[in-house]
Design a protein around this motif. Structure first.
Motif: not given
Length: 128
Positions: A105-120
């Protein structure tokens, strides 16, 4: 928080965020995804916590110690499954499903904020 800021006349009207539908996440879609932090120059690591300035909005962000541990594992080399294993060694008393749900959930929030990306990441049998 919005009502408190409004009460103290720090904002003109209370900020109300729209309610979102409950999101159902299939762990299998993310298990072998490799999260990677984006915008390396915007992150600052003081050894205890991560912070930075968002590259598009110029707003500062601060990440607590637990979130900082998770973010440091987002190198693009570790899959979600491997990150979960690392976190279990740190927080061994936390149930696996809680650790996974909260971490993802935390990582998905960061993804929504364009701070991380899920590769693969897999989406319905395809790689993303």
């Amino acid at each position: 928080i919005g009502s408190i800021l409004s009460e103290r006349k720090l904002i003109k009207s209370e900020v109300v965020l729209p309610k979102k539908e409950k999101l159902v996440v299939n762990y299998a879609d993310y298990a072998f995804a490799h999260p990677i932090r984006l915008h390396p120059s915007c992150w600052v690591d003081d050894g205890d916590h991560l912070a930075g300035v968002h590259p598009k909005s110029s707003l500062p962000f601060f990440i607590n110690s637990s979130g900082s541990i998770i973010c440091r594992l987002c190198t693009g080399k570790n899959s979600i499954k491997e990150i979960q294993k690392e976190l279990k060694e740190i927080w061994f008393s936390v149930a696996d499903d809680v650790l996974l749900r909260d971490g993802l959930s935390f990582l998905m929030l960061l993804e929504e904020m364009n701070l991380i990306e899920f590769v693969g990441r897999k989406i319905e049998g395809t790689a993303h």
